[in-house]
Write an enzyme that holds these catalytic residues in place. Structure first.
Site, PDB file in Angstrom:
ATOM      1  N   ASP A 101      -3.437  61.498  89.473  1.00 31.97           N
ATOM      2  CA  ASP A 101      -4.526  60.827  88.742  1.00 31.97           C
ATOM      3  C   ASP A 101      -3.959  60.363  87.395  1.00 31.97           C
ATOM      4  O   ASP A 101      -3.312  61.148  86.685  1.00 31.97           O
ATOM      5  CB  ASP A 101      -5.692  61.793  88.522  1.00 31.97           C
ATOM      6  CG  ASP A 101      -6.916  61.076  88.000  1.00 31.97           C
ATOM      7  OD1 ASP A 101      -7.718  60.596  88.826  1.00 31.97           O
ATOM      8  OD2 ASP A 101      -7.044  60.976  86.764  1.00 31.97           O
ATOM      9  N   HIS A 145     -10.108  45.132  81.735  1.00 31.13           N
ATOM     10  CA  HIS A 145      -9.778  45.459  83.122  1.00 31.13           C
ATOM     11  C   HIS A 145      -8.487  44.807  83.604  1.00 31.13           C
ATOM     12  O   HIS A 145      -7.789  45.362  84.456  1.00 31.13           O
ATOM     13  CB  HIS A 145     -10.939  45.072  84.055  1.00 31.13           C
ATOM     14  CG  HIS A 145     -12.083  46.019  83.945  1.00 31.13           C
ATOM     15  ND1 HIS A 145     -12.126  47.221  84.601  1.00 31.13           N
ATOM     16  CD2 HIS A 145     -13.226  45.958  83.195  1.00 31.13           C
ATOM     17  CE1 HIS A 145     -13.238  47.870  84.305  1.00 31.13           C
ATOM     18  NE2 HIS A 145     -13.932  47.116  83.428  1.00 31.13           N
ATOM     19  N   ASP A 182      -5.641  46.751  85.363  1.00 31.66           N
ATOM     20  CA  ASP A 182      -5.059  46.395  86.666  1.00 31.66           C
ATOM     21  C   ASP A 182      -3.533  46.346  86.587  1.00 31.66           C
ATOM     22  O   ASP A 182      -2.840  46.758  87.520  1.00 31.66           O
ATOM     23  CB  ASP A 182      -5.583  45.030  87.128  1.00 31.66           C
ATOM     24  CG  ASP A 182      -7.020  45.113  87.631  1.00 31.66           C
ATOM     25  OD1 ASP A 182      -7.535  46.247  87.770  1.00 31.66           O
ATOM     26  OD2 ASP A 182      -7.625  44.050  87.898  1.00 31.66           O
ATOM     27  N   GLU A 226      -8.149  55.168  89.867  1.00 32.44           N
ATOM     28  CA  GLU A 226      -6.818  55.463  89.324  1.00 32.44           C
ATOM     29  C   GLU A 226      -6.194  56.673  90.021  1.00 32.44           C
ATOM     30  O   GLU A 226      -5.295  57.313  89.493  1.00 32.44           O
ATOM     31  CB  GLU A 226      -6.909  55.687  87.809  1.00 32.44           C
ATOM     32  CG  GLU A 226      -7.614  56.963  87.361  1.00 32.44           C
ATOM     33  CD  GLU A 226      -9.124  56.837  87.274  1.00 32.44           C
ATOM     34  OE1 GLU A 226      -9.688  55.996  87.991  1.00 32.44           O
ATOM     35  OE2 GLU A 226      -9.741  57.593  86.495  1.00 32.44           O
ATOM     36  N   ASN A 280      -9.038  50.907  80.235  1.00 34.24           N
ATOM     37  CA  ASN A 280      -9.948  49.816  80.618  1.00 34.24           C
ATOM     38  C   ASN A 280     -10.888  49.450  79.476  1.00 34.24           C
ATOM     39  O   ASN A 280     -11.095  48.275  79.174  1.00 34.24           O
ATOM     40  CB  ASN A 280     -10.781  50.230  81.836  1.00 34.24           C
ATOM     41  CG  ASN A 280     -10.087  49.852  83.145  1.00 34.24           C
ATOM     42  OD1 ASN A 280      -9.180  49.020  83.140  1.00 34.24           O
ATOM     43  ND2 ASN A 280     -10.488  50.488  84.231  1.00 34.24           N
TER      44      ASN A 280
END
Lengths: 143, 304
Positions: free
Chosen positions: B184, B197, B201, B227, B192
């Site tokens: 994680d 975003h 990404d 994630e 974010n």
């Protein structure tokens, strides 16, 4: 009775050898043969020559099969001659070969033996007919 | 169009070849069934065949049977030719698998018409084969897309689930170890929220590229969602899996330092399949290890 019939047939054949006019369309349907060759006289001559070259071997195969009593080989040999003769529009030769093929399947050796002289005669007539056609063609158009 | 003629009678063969050639076809000739079969066993051979039924060697109908037995679809168009008097010849030829039948001596117009039908059928087969090829290719693409995470190019969750079932079964059957690493990204939500975003990404794809670099070909590196990532490691003990996890963690940390102000680390759980466990049990244990890594300060590896 069979001998008389064969003799008559043979004499008929001998006369035909002397007289090309005797060669009927039942023996050799020249018009149909030429049509099958797309009216290509040269091709017809080549096919006829190949048949003349092949015929002794076809006849020999039939005799060998008869002598050996091999019905399967006889059927195959007669079938081959039947098809080849049909391609040449040698109607009677094709028909008699077909008869031998059918009789071979039934295994009647005596009946086969009776037909062999008739077959020989038709072969002789067929060769004469083809020779006549080739000679005529050569006179008209060089092959 | 190349046509194979198999005919043992020389006059008939010459006539047929000459006629077909005059109609513009390329012609391959066999003088008996054995030669015809040898030609048909070549990788490149004619697909329209005119076969005499009765020939020395393999008969025409037997050639038809052999061809049909070896074909997935029917790429050959076969015309059987015979001077046979058997009234069932047509039915027997078609029953053996022939497409058509012609009696000897053949009528030229009829022969041409039958060959035209054959050419039309072969053209249709070729179109069909091309469409099938495209369909297979599309099916493969769709199948690959269905198993791939669109953003990262890693395996997706569906692919992982399929793979883990198979891998568990293989590991039990062969008595080999199997491990998983659950990952994680730490504080990813903050990335974010802070940078948007698109940057988030880029972080996900960058981390995925790192995974692709570090795992073996046989490992299944997957995006579990958001994630979270999970790696399936066949033939791998938990110690070996932990070593790999530490290598990834360390590389991520180094990468992150070089990418300031966007800094991202990751937490790792590692577990090896135990006797009697199913995939749910294994995933539960590795997730617990991951939560322990998070709970103990993140950016670390915890072995279950």
């Amino acid at each position: 009775m069979t001998n008389t019939l064969l003799k008559a047939t043979w004499n008929q054949g001998m006369n035909a050898v002397d007289d090309a006019a005797f060669i009927t369309s039942e023996i050799f349907d020249k018009a149909a043969f030429i049509r099958r060759n797309q009216s290509n006289v040269k091709l017809a001559g080549e096919v006829a020559q190949l048949f003349r070259d092949s015929l002794p071997e076809y006849i020999r195969a039939i005799h060998v099969a008869v002598a050996a009593g091999d019905a399967t080989a006889l059927r195959a040999a007669a079938h081959k001659l039947k098809g080849s003769a049909a391609t040449l529009s040698l109607t009677k030769l094709s028909a008699i070969s077909g008869e031998i093929e059918a009789i071979a399947a039934s295994g009647d050796a005596e009946a086969t033996a009776r037909l062999l002289p008739v077959l020989e005669l038709q072969c002789s007539l067929a060769l004469d007919a083809l020779t006549n056609m080739l000679v005529t063609s050569e006179e008209k158009t060089p092959l | 169009m190349n046509i194979l003629i198999a005919e043992d009678d020389a006059p008939s063969r010459h006539l047929l070849r000459s006629i077909l050639t005059s109609w513009g076809y390329a012609v391959t000739v066999a003088v008996d069934g054995d030669e015809a079969w040898n030609i048909l066993c070549e990788p490149e051979h004619p697909t329209l065949l005119i076969l005499d039924w009765m020939m020395p060697g393999i008969e025409g109908t037997e050639i038809v049977r052999r061809l049909r037995a070896s074909e997935d679809i029917y790429p050959h168009y076969i015309i059987i030719m015979t001077s046979g008097t058997n009234e069932n010849a047509l039915a027997l030829a078609l029953g053996a698998g022939a497409d058509d039948f012609i009696a000897k001596p053949f009528n030229n117009i009829e022969l041409q018409a039958r060959i035209n039908v054959g050419c039309r059928m072969i053209a249709l087969h070729e179109v069909l084969a091309e469409k099938l090829h495209k369909l297979e290719s599309l099916t493969k693409t769709v199948s690959r897309l269905a198993r791939t995470d669109e953003l990262t190019g890693l395996h997706n969750r569906r692919s992982f689930n399929e793979s883990v079932t198979l891998a568990l079964s293989a590991a039990r059957r062969h008595g080999r170890p199997l491990s998983v690493i659950s990952i994680d990204l730490d504080h990813f939500k903050k990335v974010n929220d802070t940078f948007g975003h698109s940057v988030g990404d880029r972080v996900l794809t960058g981390f995925s590229d790192l995974l692709k670099e570090l795992v073996r070909v046989e490992d299944i590196a997957s995006r579990w969602g958001g994630e979270e990532f999970i790696i399936l490691l066949p033939d791998t003990s938990r110690e070996e899996a932990a070593t790999l996890a530490e290598r990834i963690r360390s590389a991520c940390e180094v990468e992150s330092r070089n990418s300031a102000p966007v800094t991202v680390t990751a937490s790792f759980g590692v577990a090896q399949l135990q006797n009697g466990e199913n995939e749910d049990d294994l995933i539960r244990r590795v997730d617990n290890a991951l939560y322990a890594a998070k709970h103990n300060g993140r950016n670390r590896v915890v072995i279950a």
